[in-house]
Structures are given as C-alpha cells and as structure tokens.
Design a protein around this motif. Structure first.
Motif, PDB file in Angstrom:
ATOM      1  N   ARG A 114       2.533  -6.125   0.671  1.00 29.55           N
ATOM      2  CA  ARG A 114       1.734  -5.023   1.236  1.00 29.55           C
ATOM      3  C   ARG A 114       0.423  -4.865   0.468  1.00 29.55           C
ATOM      4  O   ARG A 114      -0.637  -4.717   1.044  1.00 29.55           O
ATOM      5  CB  ARG A 114       2.541  -3.718   1.196  1.00 29.55           C
ATOM      6  N   SER A 132      10.927  -3.477   5.082  1.00 28.61           N
ATOM      7  CA  SER A 132      11.170  -2.532   3.988  1.00 28.61           C
ATOM      8  C   SER A 132      12.136  -1.420   4.422  1.00 28.61           C
ATOM      9  O   SER A 132      13.128  -1.136   3.747  1.00 28.61           O
ATOM     10  CB  SER A 132       9.814  -1.967   3.560  1.00 28.61           C
ATOM     11  N   LEU A 155       6.132  -5.836   8.023  1.00 29.20           N
ATOM     12  CA  LEU A 155       6.506  -5.660   6.620  1.00 29.20           C
ATOM     13  C   LEU A 155       7.194  -4.315   6.419  1.00 29.20           C
ATOM     14  O   LEU A 155       8.213  -4.204   5.735  1.00 29.20           O
ATOM     15  CB  LEU A 155       5.262  -5.685   5.753  1.00 29.20           C
ATOM     16  N   THR A 196       8.209  -7.241  -0.598  1.00 30.69           N
ATOM     17  CA  THR A 196       7.439  -6.642   0.492  1.00 30.69           C
ATOM     18  C   THR A 196       6.347  -5.741  -0.062  1.00 30.69           C
ATOM     19  O   THR A 196       5.238  -5.682   0.488  1.00 30.69           O
ATOM     20  CB  THR A 196       8.325  -5.836   1.453  1.00 30.69           C
TER      21      THR A 196
END
Ligand code: ADP
Length: 501
Positions: free
Chosen positions: A331, A298, A294, A327
């Motif tokens: 997260r 990003s 992730l 994202t």
C-alpha cells in the motif's frame, strides 16, 4: 633601322657636313684672300714698271718702253699692258702671245678694278713730281678659277679620304655604344617573351651605359623578387580558397547531419513523450486500481483471523500477519508511486501562491511523531511565496525533512532550512547532521527505488525521485552535497520568476 646603322649615319652625316663646310669655307677664304693678294701684287708690279718707263718717255724711246713691258712675259696671266702719254696717245704696248685685246684708255691716273673677268690696273708715270703718262695693265682672272679648281679637287679628295677613314673608324667605335644597347635590347626581348626575370644583362663598361645596365639589372632583381612573392601569395590564396571550400563542404555536410539528427531527435522526443505519457497513465491507473484489491486482501485476512480465532492454527495466524505486513508495504509503495505519477500528470487546476513557510509548518505537523521521538530540532529561515501547487511542495519538503530524521547519526537530528540566491534562481538548502552519503551515490539516490541504506531503515526509495520531479517540473535543479559521518545538504533551486513575494 638598327642602332648600328643609325650610329653610322650620325657619324657619317656629321663628318660630311663638317668636311663640306670646311671645304666651302676654305674655297671662299682663298677666293677673297687671293683677290686681295692679287690687287697688292699687281699694284706693286705696276708701280715698278711705271717707274722704269719714265726714262723712255722722257727720251721718247718707245722701243725701250716696249722692252721694259716685255718683262711681263714672265706673268702669263697679264693679257696686255700699255703706256699712254699724257695727251692720251699710246706710247708702247705689250700683248700676250695670240692676244688681240686692246688697252682700255685710263679712266683716272690711279685705279684698280675687277670687271668683265679681268683685273684692270692704272698707275701714273711720274717724273720730278709731274705726271708724264699712265701705265695700264689688264690681267685675266683665270688664275682665280684655276685656284678654285685646284682647291676644290683637294677638298673633294680630302673629303673622300676622310669619309673612308671615318667609315672605318666609326665601324669600330660605334660598337662601343651599340653593343651594350643591343645586349640590353636582347635581354629585354627575352624577358618579355619568356617572362623569365632571372636573366641579367652583361655589363661592358663603367660609363653611363654601364650604369644603365646596372640599373636595369637591379630593376629585374626587384621584379623577380616581387614576382616570386606574388606567386607565393597566389599559391597561399589558392590553398586558402581550397581550405575554405573544403571547410564549407564539411560544414554543409555537418549542417545536413545536424538537421537530420534534429529531425530524428524530435521524432524520438515525440515518441518518448508519448511512451512517458502511456507509462504515467499506466502507473497512475495501476497504483490507483491496485489499492482496492489490496484493501480486500487486508480486510479478508483480518476477518479470517477474527472469525476463526478459536479454530485456527497459531502458525496460520503468523502467516496472516505476514500477509498483513506485505499488503501494508505494498500500500505504501502504491501510495508513493501514485504520488510520483501525480506530479508528472497534467494539472488542470490553476496555479496559486503557495507560502512555503506554511508548507514547512504543515510538514512539521505531519511528522510530529517522528520529530518528537527523535528529539529533532528544525530551524527555518523565512521562505518565499511561490506560484505553484501546494500538493507538489508538501511532498518535496516532507521527503527531505523525514529523510534528515530517518538517516540520522548518533546525534540528535538538527535540521536547518536556509535560503540564498544565485543569478536568476532562489536556492533552498535542507541541511542535516545525519550519517551522510558517499560521493559515488550523489546522483544515484535520486533514481526511483534506488536505496542506499537497504532494509535497515524502512522506505520505498521513491522520496528523492519525487523531490527531483517536483523541482524539475518548476524549472529548477536538485543535488546533494555531503560528508559521510557529518551530514548532508540537499539543495534545490527554483526560478525567481516563480516568486510572488
Ligand atoms: P527512501 O528514503 O524511501 O529510501 P529516498 O528516495 O528518500 O528513499 O532516499 C534514497 C536513499 O538516499 C535512501 O535510501 C538513503 O540511503 C539516502 N538518503 C536520503 N536522504 C538522506 C539523508 N538525509 N542522509 C543520508 N542518506 C540519505
């Protein structure tokens, strides 16, 4: 011997003895009475004859004396009679026909005696107060024997007649006594053979036997009622026994079922625990390992925008922004998931006293921005020192306080943290004056990813699931009490055993 014959025997024996005794008494009485009578009679006769012989002796006329003696012929039992002179010479004599007996010489002037089957009477012959001779009479006692025979025959015939009458009478009369007794005996035999207590004896009379029959019938009635009660009790007992056996059987079946269910439950518990562990491990690994790719997405999407800022299409920039937002949310989700998984995971660290006052203080700092923005006021009652892990209690309080701020109403948020105690547990309540929760969602909101207020307010829907996990891990319980529009009370309990101070 049947009672009829016994009664007959008694009657006959009594009658016979009475008759025999009466007969014997009569015979004896007559024997003695007649002897007395005979004595008197013969001494009177002797006196008369002695008087009548004074003249013949005085005139020395034996013929006249013999004539006087001859009148004794009228008394057939006189064997012989004699007149003796004073000098002892026989003066005159009378002899019964065919009799040869001689007169005994007088022993004394006046004498009367029984002896040798005869009665001998001597009487003095007196003239002018001087004895001139003696009269002697010998009487045979055959008359007494005749009388005894006569009376004996009479007694025997009376005896026979009386016995006959007694037999006839008693055969009728004994029925009066025998019949009720025979009836009683018959009923008794029937009762004992057939065990039928409803039979009753017939009553024939109002005397003692009647009373006996009444008493016997009463006794039978008593036995009958007791017998029926006994039967009833026996039936009830058998029924109860049956019931008990049935109950026992069904209990055994139930116990078997319970045992089987227990085994099944243990097996499914074990498999559940196993799959739970697997799931937790998976969630932990997934949430942890997904963070890295992730972050790459990003970073590279930001690089893309920065490096090609001059040549990139403005629409592409907004696409990249969306990727960025997605994202970020992912997260957050992963972070919450990780936190959730971590609470369930076995903790190798040793538990330590956690000061809940400090925990709340730390949460206050974590949420400083939100508190400042909303102007929320938080009042905290003194909280205990709990044996556990700080990493568990911080998310617990943080989720509850941040929710109280997030789901606020028009009013400025006012949060009250209070404590109380109920049997064996300490009770901590986080109360707010927010929008509240409708009752039908009270339990649903504790399920992971279940959200009530949708997209309007940001959130992952895991916060309350984490709170529940923490509380249950320590053996407590969490629930909500709320009123829509007025606020919510989130209450959780912890065992007092955990309290250090
Ligand atoms: P999130 O807050 O991330 O949505 P939570 O598990 O913390 O997830 O909360 C679940 C749901 O419960 C929320 O979406 C919200 O609808 C409701 N909720 C939780 N706390 C409160 C509160 N203090 N007041 C009103 N609603 C609440």
């Amino acid at each position: 011997m049947p009672i009829r014959q016994k009664l007959m025997l008694i009657v006959m024996a009594t009658t016979t003895v009475a008759l025999v005794l009466a007969g014997i008494s009569i015979l004896f009485a007559d024997f003695f009475l007649f002897r007395g009578y005979l004595k008197n009679d013969l001494s009177a006769l002797s006196r008369i004859i002695a008087d009548n012989t004074t003249a013949p002796i005085e005139f020395d006329d034996p013929g006249a004396a013999a004539e006087t003696l001859g009148t004794l012929r009228a008394r057939p039992h006189v064997i012989t009679a004699c007149v003796f002179r004073n000098d002892g010479r026989l003066f005159a004599q009378y002899r019964r026909a065919h009799a040869t007996a001689a007169c005994p010489a007088p022993r004394s002037a006046e004498d009367i005696r029984f002896g040798g089957g005869f009665l001998t009477v001597s009487h003095p012959i007196v003239f002018k107060s001087k004895q001139i001779g003696t009269f002697v009479l010998v009487y045979d006692l055959g008359e007494i024997v005749e009388r005894v025979e006569l009376y004996g025959a009479t007694v025997v015939s009376v005896f026979v007649l009386a016995t006959l009458v007694a037999v006839l009478l008693s055969s009728r009369l004994r029925l009066l006594i025998a019949t009720p007794i025979v009836e009683l005996a018959r009923v008794t035999t029937r009762v004992s053979q057939q065990r039928d207590y409803s039979i009753r004896a017939r009553k024939f009379s109002g005397d003692e036997l009647g009373t006996l029959v009444d008493a016997f019938n009463e006794m039978l009635a008593g036995i009958q009622s007791r017998d029926s009660e006994l039967r009833k009790a026996l039936l009830a007992r058998e029924a109860a026994l049956d019931d008990a056996q049935n109950a026992r059987a069904s209990l055994e079946a139930t116990l078997e079922n319970v045992a089987r269910l227990n085994v099944e439950l243990r097996m499914s518990n074990e498999s559940l625990a196993r799959s739970n562990e697997d799931l937790e491990r998976f969630a932990f690994i997934a949430s942890h390992d997904l963070q890295e790719p992730l972050r790459m997405i990003s970073i590279y999407s930001q690089l893309l925008v920065r490096r090609f800022a001059h040549s990139i299409d403005p629409q592409a920039v907004s696409f990249v922004d969306n990727i960025e937002a997605g994202t970020k949310r992912m997260r957050e989700l992963l972070a919450d998931l990780l936190a959730y998984a971590e609470i369930g995971a076995r903790n190798e660290d040793v538990s330590e006293p956690v000061d809940l006052n400090l925990v709340v203080e730390k949460v206050r700092q974590n949420l400083a921005l939100a508190i400042a923005e909303s102007g929320a006021t938080i009042s905290v009652a003194p909280l205990p020192l709990i044996r556990g892990f700080e990493s568990h209690f911080t998310p617990l309080f943080q989720n509850l306080i941040s929710n109280a701020i997030k789901y606020r109403s028009q009013q400025t948020p006012k949060i009250d943290i209070t404590t109380g105690g109920t049997n064996g547990y300490i009770r901590i309540c986080v109360a707010d004056n927010g929008i509240g929760i409708p009752p039908q969602y009270y339990s649903k909101i504790f399920v992971a990813f279940k959200r009530l207020h949708g997209q309007r307010i940001p959130g992952t829907g895991i916060g309350l699931a984490i709170c529940q996990r923490v509380v249950e891990r320590y053996g407590g319980r969490i629930w909500v009490e709320s009123e829509v529009g007025s606020g919510s009370n989130f209450i959780f309990t912890l065992p007092v055993g955990l309290i250090v101070r």
